[in-house]
Enzyme design. Structure first.
Site, PDB file in Angstrom:
ATOM      1  N   GLU A   1     -38.462  -8.426  27.661  1.00 14.69           N
ATOM      2  CA  GLU A   1     -37.332  -9.292  27.963  1.00 14.69           C
ATOM      3  C   GLU A   1     -36.038  -8.572  27.570  1.00 14.69           C
ATOM      4  OE1 GLU A   1     -37.544 -12.339  24.996  1.00 14.69           O
ATOM      5  OE2 GLU A   1     -35.548 -13.086  25.470  1.00 14.69           O
TER       6      GLU A   1
ATOM      7  N   ASP B   1     -39.045 -12.026  22.419  1.00 15.04           N
ATOM      8  CA  ASP B   1     -38.619 -12.400  21.073  1.00 15.04           C
ATOM      9  C   ASP B   1     -39.535 -13.468  20.508  1.00 15.04           C
ATOM     10  OD1 ASP B   1     -36.540 -10.702  21.326  1.00 15.04           O
ATOM     11  OD2 ASP B   1     -35.030 -12.233  21.789  1.00 15.04           O
TER      12      ASP B   1
END
Ligand code: 28F
Length: 640
Positions: A428, A501
């Protein structure tokens, strides 16, 4: 020795050899000795009770998880007969629990091929239990027998009395921990399966009770049977019409039940069952259903001029877009074929389903022209969208052909060309992507950074999905193609690792990526190629030494070990971007040290996985809130 005795002994030896074979090769009889096999023991016993219900003598089954991890299953059927069976020279009850019936129920692929036969799995469960006790209620008596590892240790005896009106069978068993790798039962796994069993057997009440530390109880009782199964599967979706279409009938000794309803999504969820057991690979019953649906809707659309003369026939895929369906048949002698022996092969099943569905759906459409028009209109729209998507896809395909299968520009590929050695990190954000690119081991690790929001494929139409840059990048990088064109042998990396994350947004992005993979390349997940990276939550430094913690508990443990004082500098990672390349390598990417979570899916649980994805990613708010509340212990990191 009398002839009789010899026979008795020969019989006895056969029995022991039979149950010994089960203990030696449990996988042949229950599929595996993992958690899955452990749960199968319960299904085997429950199936016998369900058979008694199907025979019309039982309407309630209780499944109880006891504190010592044994399981009790009780039904209110006729009770297994206890009188002496002449042929075996012992009680019918003992025969049911000690004689291995007609080989294993599992074919080569670990798949149950029988069902609908009383007591078939009982001896297998008995052989694989440290102890098993059975109680029969019949004619005012309570009969009891006990076995250990399959051998009788207490004869059938009357141990008490009960009301004459009380009849039934109660079995309690403790799975043998020298056989099973896992011996702790999971409430949710049993819940999901028993709910399914209750849907498939209308009017049967199944109570699941957890009597271990945390007391729980749930009752499944569906008067509507598979109609309610369809409603359940559609609960997080928006149905296109209120009624669930239902057909039922028997032909050539095949009992057929079908229920379906369309929703406004673009995916099809059809689940097929034979004798109450799911058939993930379909077979003749499924093809009969598909054939009947395609034929019936095209006939109707033509007859009612919803489809003009110059227009093409609707394809099966067009008609089944957004369809949720259950096809359930009962058949005496199911035959399974194909590589994994999981595909129903009986040709009479195709004909039976085709006939029952064609006749009854034709009638339903004549009776419900408004619903008929809704379904035809949706299919015609699907037909147009499919043509547009095909164009878009052909365009990308032609482009890739021209650019000699060009890989996405953002992909930092690995140099090794053997897919077995290769892994791809889907990362990401560009900054984390940058760190990952410098951290990686170039020969075997590829990095694909994704920018911005990933498209939610639960809510998007096919042409939008194919137009999405991030999705296109993944499809080309993986190499497999999608849907019908999916080819696992073309997979370019055997590990696909999602790295996001460790926070709410990260979890959301992971879920979006998994939804995409599940809907477009489910075999990637089913065959165990998809993983979630586990970046650490904390870094602890003391006296120039460094520790990483992957959970709050772990942080506590580290602090306990090194002492909690002001000299520790504890750092909480807010995202992957806060780590430099070296840290990222050490904690999350180094194959020697990293923790990867493999994403697994049990094909038997597929309908539940389907419901979970639509509940989480679909557009209905209320079911999602309920799901998150019900699963709060698993998603406590989500702030809702
Ligand atoms: C908790 C698990 O296993 N229930 C069962 C029956 C009832 C009959 C039966 C079972 C007879 C001779 C095989 C009763 N009365 N629950 C269960 N309920 N098995 S298993 O018969 C087994 C056959 O050998 C039953 C009349 N006919 C059948």
């Amino acid at each position: 020795m009398s002839n009789n005795n010899q026979e008795y002994n020969a019989n006895q030896i056969q029995i022991l050899e039979g149950l010994e074979a089960v203990r030696k090769r449990p996988g042949m009889y229950i599929g595996s000795t993992s958690s899955r096999g452990l749960h199968h023991l319960v299904y085997e016993i429950v199936d016998n009770a369900v058979d008694e219900a199907l025979a019309g003598f039982c309407d309630t089954i209780l499944v109880q998880m006891n504190a010592d991890n044994s399981i009790t299953v009780e039904d209110n059927g006729r009770g297994i007969p206890v009188d002496i069976q002449e042929k075996a020279g012992k009680s019918a009850l003992e025969v049911v629990f000690t004689i291995l019936h007609a080989g294993g129920k599992f074919g080569g692929g670990g798949y149950k091929v029988s069902g609908g036969l009383h007591g078939v799995g009982a001896s297998v469960v008995n052989a694989l239990s440290t102890w098993l006790e059975v109680e029969i209620y019949r004619e005012g008596n309570v009969y009891h027998q006990r076995y250990e590892r399959g051998k009788v240790t207490r004869p059938v005896e009357i141990t008490g009395t009960c009301k004459k009106s009380k009849t039934g069978t109660k079995v309690t068993f403790l799975p043998d921990d020298t056989i099973f790798e896992e011996t702790v039962y999971d409430y949710d796994i049993l819940k999901q399966r028993l709910r399914e069993t209750a849907f498939l057997t209308k009017n049967l009440k199944i109570v699941l009770r957890d009597d271990r530390e945390e007391k729980k109880e749930k009752t499944f009782h569906y008067e509507g049977g598979i109609r309610q199964f369809v409603e359940y599967l559609n609960k997080s979706k928006t149905a296109l019409y209120e009624k669930v279409v239902y057909c039922e009938g028997t032909k050539d000794k095949v009992y057929v039940e079908v229920a379906f309803q369309h929703n406004d999504s673009f995916t099809e969820s059809t689940y097929t069952f034979v004798n109450n057991v799911i058939t993930p690979e379909g077979g003749t019953h499924l093809s009969g259903f598909k054939n009947a649906l395609t034929k019936t809707f095209n006939d109707y659309a033509r007859r009612n001029k919803l489809l003009k003369e110059n227009e093409q026939n609707l394809s099966g895929d067009d008609i089944r877009e957004g369809l949720t369906a259950i096809v359930s048949i009962k058949i005496e002698d199911p035959q399974f074929e194909g590589q994994t022996k999981q595909k129903l092969g009986n040709s009479e099943a195709r004909g039976a389903v085709d006939t029952v569905v064609s006749e009854q759906v034709t009638y339903f459409l004549e009776q419900n022209p408004t619903i008929a028009k809704i379904i035809c209109d949706k299919a015609i729209l699907a037909q147009r969208a499919r043509a547009a998507a095909r164009k878009a896809r052909d365009l990308t395909r032609r482009k890739t052909a021209l650019e000699s299968m060009a890989l996405p520009g953002k992909l930092a590929d690995c140099s090794d060309k053997n897919p077995e050695n290769c892994e791809i990190y889907i990362v990401e954000g560009d900054s984390a992507g940058g760190s990952a690119k410098s951290a990686r081991s170039r020969s075997t690790q590829a990095i694909l950074p994704l920018r911005g929001k990933i498209l939610n494929v639960e809510k998007a139409s096919l042409d939008r999905i194919f137009g999405n840059a991030e999705i296109k990048a993944m499809i080309t990088a993986f190499g497999t193609g999608i849907h019908e064109e999916f080819d696992i042998s073309k997979l370019r990396y055997h590990k696909i690792i999602i790295m996001t994350d460790a926070d709410v947004d990260g979890a959301h992005i992971s879920t979006l990526l998994l939804t995409f993979m599940y809907r477009f390349m489910p075999d990637l997940i089913k065959q165990g190629h998809v993983y979630l990276a586990q970046p650490p939550l904390f870094k602890v430094e003391k006296n120039k030494k460094v520790w990483y913690a992957y959970s709050d508990v772990e942080l506590d443990n580290i602090l306990k070990e090194i002492g909690r004082d002001n000299n520790n500098k504890i750092q909480r990672y807010k995202g992957l971007g806060e780590m430099d390349a070296e840290q990222l390598w050490e904690t999350t990417m180094d194959p020697e040290k990293r923790i990867l979570k493999r994403v697994m899916m049990d094909e038997e649980m597929e309908s539940e996985v389907d419901v979970t994805f639509t509940t989480l990613m679909g557009d209905k708010v209320e079911p999602r809130r309920e799901f998150i509340e019900a699963n709060a212990e698993y998603v406590k990191n989500l702030d809702i």
